[in-house]
Design a protein around this motif. Structure first.
Motif, PDB file in Angstrom:
ATOM      1  N   TRP A 166       0.875  -1.266   0.002  1.00  0.00           N
ATOM      2  CA  TRP A 166       0.194   0.046  -0.158  1.00  0.00           C
ATOM      3  C   TRP A 166       0.957   1.121  -0.020  1.00  0.00           C
ATOM      4  CZ3 TRP A 166      -5.201   0.155  -0.588  1.00  0.00           C
ATOM      5  CH2 TRP A 166      -5.991  -1.153  -0.036  1.00  0.00           C
ATOM      6  N   ALA A 167       0.773   2.272  -0.817  1.00  0.00           N
ATOM      7  CA  ALA A 167       1.306   3.389  -0.787  1.00  0.00           C
ATOM      8  C   ALA A 167       0.593   4.598   0.044  1.00  0.00           C
ATOM      9  CB  ALA A 167       1.712   3.765  -2.166  1.00  0.00           C
ATOM     10  N   ASN A 168       1.397   5.597   0.233  1.00  0.00           N
ATOM     11  CA  ASN A 168       0.863   6.570   0.930  1.00  0.00           C
ATOM     12  C   ASN A 168       1.849   7.868   0.928  1.00  0.00           C
ATOM     13  OD1 ASN A 168       2.647   6.932   3.472  1.00  0.00           O
ATOM     14  ND2 ASN A 168       1.753   4.924   3.662  1.00  0.00           N
ATOM     15  N   ASN A 221      -3.823   9.385   3.353  1.00  0.00           N
ATOM     16  CA  ASN A 221      -4.180   8.777   2.435  1.00  0.00           C
ATOM     17  C   ASN A 221      -3.514   7.047   2.431  1.00  0.00           C
ATOM     18  OD1 ASN A 221      -1.395   9.010   1.225  1.00  0.00           O
ATOM     19  ND2 ASN A 221      -2.232  10.578  -0.074  1.00  0.00           N
ATOM     20  N   LEU A 222      -3.958   6.308   1.548  1.00  0.00           N
ATOM     21  CA  LEU A 222      -3.540   4.965   1.335  1.00  0.00           C
ATOM     22  C   LEU A 222      -4.284   4.528   0.228  1.00  0.00           C
ATOM     23  CD1 LEU A 222      -1.938   2.933   3.085  1.00  0.00           C
ATOM     24  CD2 LEU A 222      -4.087   1.646   3.671  1.00  0.00           C
ATOM     25  N   PHE A 223      -3.153   3.865  -0.810  1.00  0.00           N
ATOM     26  CA  PHE A 223      -3.856   3.469  -2.116  1.00  0.00           C
ATOM     27  C   PHE A 223      -2.886   2.425  -2.687  1.00  0.00           C
ATOM     28  CE2 PHE A 223      -0.613   7.063  -2.588  1.00  0.00           C
ATOM     29  CZ  PHE A 223       0.121   6.488  -3.797  1.00  0.00           C
ATOM     30  N   ILE A 224      -3.450   1.407  -3.537  1.00  0.00           N
ATOM     31  CA  ILE A 224      -2.649   0.850  -4.298  1.00  0.00           C
ATOM     32  C   ILE A 224      -1.844   1.358  -5.459  1.00  0.00           C
ATOM     33  CG2 ILE A 224      -2.704  -1.478  -5.729  1.00  0.00           C
ATOM     34  CD1 ILE A 224      -4.987  -2.250  -3.844  1.00  0.00           C
ATOM     35  N   GLY A 225      -0.770   1.071  -5.220  1.00  0.00           N
ATOM     36  CA  GLY A 225       0.353   1.992  -6.159  1.00  0.00           C
ATOM     37  C   GLY A 225       1.626   2.265  -5.877  1.00  0.00           C
ATOM     38  N   THR A 226       2.278   3.353  -6.138  1.00  0.00           N
ATOM     39  CA  THR A 226       3.466   3.944  -5.526  1.00  0.00           C
ATOM     40  C   THR A 226       3.388   5.335  -5.364  1.00  0.00           C
ATOM     41  OG1 THR A 226       4.421   4.105  -7.747  1.00  0.00           O
ATOM     42  CG2 THR A 226       4.658   1.914  -6.483  1.00  0.00           C
ATOM     43  N   PHE A 227       4.234   5.757  -4.512  1.00  0.00           N
ATOM     44  CA  PHE A 227       4.333   7.162  -4.353  1.00  0.00           C
ATOM     45  C   PHE A 227       5.736   7.730  -4.643  1.00  0.00           C
ATOM     46  CE2 PHE A 227       5.465  11.112  -1.878  1.00  0.00           C
ATOM     47  CZ  PHE A 227       4.290  11.910  -2.188  1.00  0.00           C
ATOM     48  N   ASP A 228       6.036   8.669  -5.551  1.00  0.00           N
ATOM     49  CA  ASP A 228       7.271   9.110  -6.074  1.00  0.00           C
ATOM     50  C   ASP A 228       7.518  10.367  -5.419  1.00  0.00           C
ATOM     51  OD1 ASP A 228       9.380   9.908  -7.731  1.00  0.00           O
ATOM     52  OD2 ASP A 228       8.569  10.207  -9.545  1.00  0.00           O
ATOM     53  N   MET A 229       8.384  10.078  -4.427  1.00  0.00           N
ATOM     54  CA  MET A 229       8.868  11.357  -3.357  1.00  0.00           C
ATOM     55  C   MET A 229       9.620  12.492  -4.170  1.00  0.00           C
ATOM     56  SD  MET A 229      10.796  11.522   0.159  1.00  0.00           S
ATOM     57  CE  MET A 229      12.200  10.928  -0.475  1.00  0.00           C
ATOM     58  N   ALA A 230      10.276  12.228  -5.588  1.00  0.00           N
ATOM     59  CA  ALA A 230      10.995  13.113  -6.291  1.00  0.00           C
ATOM     60  C   ALA A 230      10.079  14.199  -7.008  1.00  0.00           C
ATOM     61  CB  ALA A 230      11.817  12.473  -7.489  1.00  0.00           C
ATOM     62  N   SER A 231       8.785  13.791  -6.927  1.00  0.00           N
ATOM     63  CA  SER A 231       7.773  14.577  -7.638  1.00  0.00           C
ATOM     64  C   SER A 231       6.894  15.305  -6.597  1.00  0.00           C
ATOM     65  CB  SER A 231       7.067  13.921  -8.453  1.00  0.00           C
ATOM     66  OG  SER A 231       7.677  13.248  -9.557  1.00  0.00           O
ATOM     67  N   LEU A 233       7.074  17.576  -4.597  1.00  0.00           N
ATOM     68  CA  LEU A 233       7.269  19.073  -4.627  1.00  0.00           C
ATOM     69  C   LEU A 233       6.892  19.770  -5.975  1.00  0.00           C
ATOM     70  CD1 LEU A 233       9.985  19.842  -1.885  1.00  0.00           C
ATOM     71  CD2 LEU A 233       7.377  20.400  -1.767  1.00  0.00           C
ATOM     72  N   THR A 234       7.503  19.298  -6.868  1.00  0.00           N
ATOM     73  CA  THR A 234       7.567  19.688  -8.337  1.00  0.00           C
ATOM     74  C   THR A 234       6.253  19.530  -8.946  1.00  0.00           C
ATOM     75  OG1 THR A 234       8.456  17.885  -9.246  1.00  0.00           O
ATOM     76  CG2 THR A 234      10.013  19.458  -8.474  1.00  0.00           C
ATOM     77  N   ASP A 235       5.587  18.538  -8.873  1.00  0.00           N
ATOM     78  CA  ASP A 235       4.247  18.134  -9.448  1.00  0.00           C
ATOM     79  C   ASP A 235       3.610  17.295  -8.626  1.00  0.00           C
ATOM     80  OD1 ASP A 235       2.091  17.545 -10.968  1.00  0.00           O
ATOM     81  OD2 ASP A 235       3.069  17.439 -12.711  1.00  0.00           O
ATOM     82  N   ALA A 236       2.885  17.638  -7.759  1.00  0.00           N
ATOM     83  CA  ALA A 236       2.166  16.570  -6.536  1.00  0.00           C
ATOM     84  C   ALA A 236       1.370  15.557  -7.213  1.00  0.00           C
ATOM     85  CB  ALA A 236       1.579  17.436  -5.645  1.00  0.00           C
ATOM     86  N   MET A 237       0.758  15.967  -8.274  1.00  0.00           N
ATOM     87  CA  MET A 237      -0.427  15.080  -8.899  1.00  0.00           C
ATOM     88  C   MET A 237       0.435  13.916  -9.605  1.00  0.00           C
ATOM     89  SD  MET A 237      -3.438  16.098  -8.595  1.00  0.00           S
ATOM     90  CE  MET A 237      -4.599  17.264  -8.437  1.00  0.00           C
ATOM     91  N   LYS A 238       1.717  14.184  -9.983  1.00  0.00           N
ATOM     92  CA  LYS A 238       2.343  12.983 -10.669  1.00  0.00           C
ATOM     93  C   LYS A 238       3.038  12.228  -9.647  1.00  0.00           C
ATOM     94  CE  LYS A 238       1.555  13.459 -15.169  1.00  0.00           C
ATOM     95  NZ  LYS A 238       0.441  14.368 -15.002  1.00  0.00           N
ATOM     96  N   ALA A 239       2.940  12.610  -8.199  1.00  0.00           N
ATOM     97  CA  ALA A 239       3.829  11.960  -7.233  1.00  0.00           C
ATOM     98  C   ALA A 239       3.054  10.693  -6.945  1.00  0.00           C
ATOM     99  CB  ALA A 239       3.903  12.644  -6.025  1.00  0.00           C
ATOM    100  N   THR A 240       1.683  10.490  -7.431  1.00  0.00           N
ATOM    101  CA  THR A 240       0.584   9.380  -7.050  1.00  0.00           C
ATOM    102  C   THR A 240       0.640   8.573  -8.063  1.00  0.00           C
ATOM    103  OG1 THR A 240      -1.208  10.925  -7.358  1.00  0.00           O
ATOM    104  CG2 THR A 240      -0.365  10.259  -4.851  1.00  0.00           C
ATOM    105  N   HIS A 241       1.235   7.397  -7.965  1.00  0.00           N
ATOM    106  CA  HIS A 241       0.970   6.319  -9.317  1.00  0.00           C
ATOM    107  C   HIS A 241       0.163   5.356  -8.792  1.00  0.00           C
ATOM    108  CE1 HIS A 241       5.558   7.536 -10.608  1.00  0.00           C
ATOM    109  NE2 HIS A 241       4.640   8.516 -10.212  1.00  0.00           N
ATOM    110  N   PHE A 242      -1.094   5.490  -9.406  1.00  0.00           N
ATOM    111  CA  PHE A 242      -2.110   4.583  -8.941  1.00  0.00           C
ATOM    112  C   PHE A 242      -2.264   3.134  -9.810  1.00  0.00           C
ATOM    113  CE2 PHE A 242      -3.884   8.814  -7.775  1.00  0.00           C
ATOM    114  CZ  PHE A 242      -4.156   8.481  -6.320  1.00  0.00           C
TER     115      PHE A 242
END
Length: 384
Positions: A166-168, A221-231, A233-242
């Motif tokens: 689970w990602a968050n 939050n909690l979701f099935i996927g991954t969280f990209d910490m590199a994104s 700050l720069t693009d929060a919407m792209k940080a959550t990979h669902f």
């Protein structure tokens, strides 16, 4: 190992000027950024051509590839090809490969300046189709991440092996509130849930740093996927990979929840919005994970409910406040028919999403909003 620095514009300008007068220091990063596997006939081993390569997030240390259970390749002949951060060097420290159970390759990556290193495992795992009609998520399997800052949750198979995580957004919260204790993060365990442990999602303040960049809250939050910490700050919407690959036809999402909205709703600038009450989010999405040209597709925060790749959605909509554990049951609404052949070829991905503030991805919500979830079940169509 990637490290993030946040400075005031004046300090940034000073550092830029000083770089003109001294040599650039050697790189201290020691990350694998991309891995690919070569085989002469990839579709005899992998489900999709895109399954042979993978970008690696800065937080990953286990890099997994899935192959057909009846794969034709000799897995011992597979050699991972690594892309590294500039100047870094990788050394294989060991390997173990079996055609029936899969293979693992172990690497140590050393930074260009020689002061840092990371250990990685590249894994190949034969995958059979899922057989259970009901997938269970009980949130009992969690632990502190290696540095002990926040919690992570694992999804386990029946044999006890990991089926992913689970990602968050806890990694992003750590950038602004690194001094917070693990239980003060937006996503944390609740020891006394509906039955055993549950997950507790709380909308938190991101403090002075969050205020500087108009990202004043962090929804639990909690979701099935991954969280990209590199994104983050720069693009929060792209940080959550669902999404993760899913090979059954989901019909219903059920579980138990409690929810209490925070008292004061605020917009991204911190202004109070008097006529708004915070809302939680509980939903699931099934989507095609390749487009018509065969390119791999992942959904992000900006299209997880709107992408044309979506096949079905189960959305609770209004999550009514309740202090007592309350059951929920949501049917999947199918927007198009399931392609059973594509399902067998692992051509669909699924995500399940929980959030204490439905508009938290826009940095809108109420500090203190709390959603607790337990005993979640994904009911799939029975196969004849």
């Amino acid at each position: 190992m990637k490290r993030y620095f946040y400075t005031l514009p004046l300090l940034a300008a000073t550092l830029t000027l000083s770089s003109c007068f001294k040599e650039e220091p050697l790189n201290s990063e020691c990350d694998i950024t991309h891995v690919s596997l070569h085989t002469d006939n990839p579709l005899a081993t992998f489900y999709q051509l895109s399954d042979t390569a993978r970008d690696v997030l800065s937080t990953d240390s286990l890099i997994s590839f899935e192959v057909r259970r009846d794969h034709e390749a000799d897995l011992s002949l597979l050699t991972p090809t690594l892309q590294l951060t500039p100047g870094a060097k990788a050394v294989m420290t060991g390997s173990e490969v079996d055609n029936a159970t899969g293979g693992k390759w172990y690497y140590q990556v050393v930074s260009e300046d020689g002061h840092w290193h990371r250990n990685y495992t590249v894994e190949v795992r034969p995958m059979a189709r899922m057989t259970n009609d009901t997938v269970r998520f009980d949130f009992e399997h969690y632990e502190l991440e290696p540095k002990g800052h926040y919690y992570v949750w694992h999804i386990l198979r029946n044999d006890g092996s990991s089926a992913g995580d689970w990602a968050n957004g806890n990694p992003g919260f750590s950038l602004s509130m690194g001094s917070a204790k693990p239980d003060e993060y937006p996503t944390a365990p609740l020891a006394d849930g509906y039955d055993g442990a549950a997950v507790k999602l709380t909308t938190r303040s991101t403090g002075p740093f969050g205020a500087m960049v108009n990202k004043r809250i962090a929804a639990g939050n909690l979701f099935i996927g991954t969280f990209d910490m590199a994104s983050a700050l720069t693009d929060a919407m792209k940080a959550t990979h669902f999404g993760q690959v899913f090979d059954r036809q989901p019909m219903k999402l059920t579980g138990y929840y409690t929810y209490q909205p925070g008292t004061t709703f605020q917009d991204p600038k911190g202004n109070t919005v008097a006529d708004r009450t915070d809302q939680a989010a509980i939903y699931a999405v099934l989507y095609r994970n390749h487009d018509d040209q065969g390119n791999a597709v992942t959904l992000y925060g900006d299209n997880v409910k709107t992408s044309p790749q979506i096949v079905a959605i189960a959305d609770m909509g209004m999550v009514k406040p309740t202090k007592e554990w309350t059951p929920f049951s949501i049917d999947f609404n199918y927007l198009s028919d399931i392609d059973l052949d594509l399902l067998k070829q692992r051509g669909y991905s699924l995500t399940i999403v929980f959030s204490s503030s439905a508009d938290g991805d826009q940095f809108e919500g109420a500090i203190g909003s709390t959603l607790c979830v337990d005993k979640v079940r994904l009911v799939c169509k029975k196969e004849q």
